[in-house]
Design a protein around this motif. Structure first.
Motif, short mmCIF file in Angstrom:
data_model
loop_
_atom_site.label_atom_id
_atom_site.label_comp_id
_atom_site.label_asym_id
_atom_site.label_seq_id
_atom_site.Cartn_x
_atom_site.Cartn_y
_atom_site.Cartn_z
N LEU A 133 0.82 -1.22 0.00
CA LEU A 133 0.00 0.00 0.00
C LEU A 133 0.86 1.26 0.00
O LEU A 133 0.45 2.29 -0.55
CB LEU A 133 -0.93 0.01 1.23
CG LEU A 133 -2.01 -1.08 1.28
CD1 LEU A 133 -2.84 -0.94 2.56
CD2 LEU A 133 -2.93 -1.00 0.06
N GLY A 134 2.05 1.19 0.61
CA GLY A 134 2.96 2.34 0.60
C GLY A 134 3.40 2.69 -0.81
O GLY A 134 3.48 3.86 -1.19
N HIS A 135 3.65 1.67 -1.61
CA HIS A 135 4.01 1.92 -3.01
C HIS A 135 2.84 2.56 -3.76
O HIS A 135 3.04 3.41 -4.64
CB HIS A 135 4.41 0.62 -3.72
CG HIS A 135 5.68 0.03 -3.21
ND1 HIS A 135 5.75 -1.20 -2.59
CD2 HIS A 135 6.95 0.50 -3.21
CE1 HIS A 135 6.99 -1.45 -2.24
NE2 HIS A 135 7.75 -0.44 -2.60
N THR A 185 4.31 9.78 2.95
CA THR A 185 4.83 8.46 3.24
C THR A 185 3.81 7.73 4.09
O THR A 185 3.36 8.24 5.10
CB THR A 185 6.15 8.59 4.01
OG1 THR A 185 7.05 9.35 3.22
CG2 THR A 185 6.76 7.22 4.28
N LEU A 186 3.44 6.55 3.66
CA LEU A 186 2.44 5.78 4.41
C LEU A 186 3.15 5.04 5.54
O LEU A 186 4.13 4.33 5.31
CB LEU A 186 1.76 4.78 3.47
CG LEU A 186 0.48 4.14 4.04
CD1 LEU A 186 -0.67 5.14 4.00
CD2 LEU A 186 0.12 2.87 3.28
N PRO A 187 2.65 5.18 6.78
CA PRO A 187 3.29 4.46 7.88
C PRO A 187 2.99 2.97 7.81
O PRO A 187 2.10 2.54 7.08
CB PRO A 187 2.64 5.08 9.13
CG PRO A 187 1.35 5.65 8.68
CD PRO A 187 1.51 6.00 7.23
N THR A 239 7.33 5.01 10.89
CA THR A 239 7.04 6.06 9.90
C THR A 239 6.84 5.55 8.48
O THR A 239 6.12 6.15 7.71
CB THR A 239 8.18 7.11 9.85
OG1 THR A 239 9.38 6.45 10.21
CG2 THR A 239 7.90 8.27 10.75
N LYS A 240 7.47 4.45 8.11
CA LYS A 240 7.37 4.03 6.71
C LYS A 240 6.99 2.56 6.59
O LYS A 240 7.63 1.70 7.18
CB LYS A 240 8.71 4.27 6.02
CG LYS A 240 8.65 4.12 4.52
CD LYS A 240 9.95 4.58 3.88
CE LYS A 240 10.01 4.27 2.41
NZ LYS A 240 10.38 2.91 2.08
N MET A 241 5.94 2.32 5.81
CA MET A 241 5.63 0.94 5.47
C MET A 241 6.75 0.45 4.55
O MET A 241 7.09 1.11 3.57
CB MET A 241 4.28 0.86 4.74
CG MET A 241 3.90 -0.54 4.33
SD MET A 241 2.29 -0.66 3.54
CE MET A 241 1.18 -0.54 4.91
#
Ligand code: ATP
Ligand code: MG
Length: 330
Positions: free
Chosen positions: A17-19, A185-187, A193-195
């Motif tokens: 999902l972060g991508h 940035t999606l946790p 902080t970052k997926m």
């Protein structure tokens, strides 16, 4: 003629999902506005891991994930880095234009060395940005969508292009980094902080309903909230960040209502998480369906990459020929 874009990913695993938030969503828009090349950077994957035992599968996942979210191989050109040897020849030529300390000072190199505890970077890792410059300049791309961390690579690409142009005559446009404002940035599901797949805190685009349900159930929320009647924080709470990122238009009112209730301690984590599971499944279902259909089409990934690489390569051959002519090498 529409402007050209080159973007890409290292085939190091499934997309999450972060991508989607950080790049795919933007690609969906760009594919209708520009001529887009999407590079599978398999050589760049080697800079941090020389084990190639699963690279074929990673390449396949990377392409399937992107087509499943709606990136259309009829609109964009998917190509494989190692299938374009002319880019590597360009990279050798460019490497003569870059002082070695310039590469040693790249902030991305320092970050990778620190994160992966690399004491002595390989020559390949050091020259990563030079190969990236060759990938960008082989198609004479005007724009390069990158995260903030990669801006320095686009800057180096401009320096190389400028230097080449000043020595051998006008050849390359100076590409610009394209950093869409709204992308954050999606946790991770753990609140970090970052997926990131290597942190084990990711929800993958290919996760099934059960996996999503289990990951959401364990998700980090507001650690200071002990009882569901305690006022809760929605701002730094990944559950609400995901709701904002993946809620459809018709969910917006309900999300706002849940936020108000959460802040006042009128709703529990379990209920909000159930709702998030519903929202994520609604977002992921069409992606899953498309993926299931695509997986039945034998040879689809191979054919997509073969055609795309052929097209990108013909651009690279043309560029390399012009470069060598300008340098009086041919
Ligand atoms: P790794 O754990 O191997 O570093 P990753 O899951 O962090 O993998 P990358 O391959 O490092 O993924 O990410 C490639 C690009 O995808 C990033 O430069 C960024 O643009 C985007 N991206 C990855 N994770 C996120 C995220 N959590 N939020 C927003 N964008 C992201
Ligand atoms: Mg990463």
């Amino acid at each position: 003629m529409s402007k050209r874009i080159l973007t890409g990913d290292r085939p190091t695993g499934k997309l999450h999902l972060g991508h989607y938030v950080g790049s795919l969503k933007n690609r969906l828009k760009l594919q209708d506005e520009y001529e887009v090349f999407i590079l599978v950077a398999d050589l760049h994957a080697l800079t941090t891991n020389v084990d190639t035992s699963v690279i074929k599968q990673n390449i396949k996942d990377l392409i399937l994930d992107q087509i499943s979210v709606g990136i259309d191989p009829k609109k964009v050109t998917f190509c494989v880095q190692s299938g374009i040897p002319e880019a590597q020849e360009l990279a050798i030529i460019f490497s003569m234009l870059v002082p070695k300390p310039r590469l040693e000072r790249m902030p991305t190199l320092k970050d990778v060395m620190r994160d992966l505890k690399i004491e002595n970077p390989s020559l390949g890792l050091l020259s990563y940005p030079v190969l990236m410059a060759a990938d960008i300049l082989m198609v004479k791309a005007n724009l390069v969508p990158v995260g903030k961390d990669q801006i320095s690579h686009v800057e180096l690409t401009r320096e190389i292009a400028q230097k080449f142009n000043s020595i051998y005559g006008e050849m390359f446009p100076l590409p610009e980094a394209l950093i869409p404002e709204e992308l954050g940035t999606l946790p991770g599901v753990d609140g970090k902080t970052k997926m990131s797949k290597s942190l084990g805190n990711a929800i993958f685009l290919s996760d099934n309903e059960k996996a999503v349900r289990e990951k959401v159930a364990k998700m980090y929320t507001d650690p200071t909230r002990i009882h569901s009647t305690d006022p809760g924080d929605v701002k730094n709470n990944p559950v609400f960040i995901y709701l904002d990122a993946f809620g459809a238009q018709e969910d917006k009112l309900k999300i706002e209502d849940y936020k108000e209730k959460y802040k006042k301690g009128k709703i529990g984590d379990v209920e909000v998480k159930q709702y998030l599971t519903y929202v994520l499944d609604k977002f992921l279902n069409p992606i899953r369906e498309r993926r299931a259909r695509l997986e039945k089409e034998a040879g689809l990934v191979e054919k997509t990459l073969e055609e795309g690489t052929k097209k990108a390569r013909s651009e690279a051959i043309d560029t390399l020929n012009k470069v060598k002519e300008a340098m009086k090498l041919i």
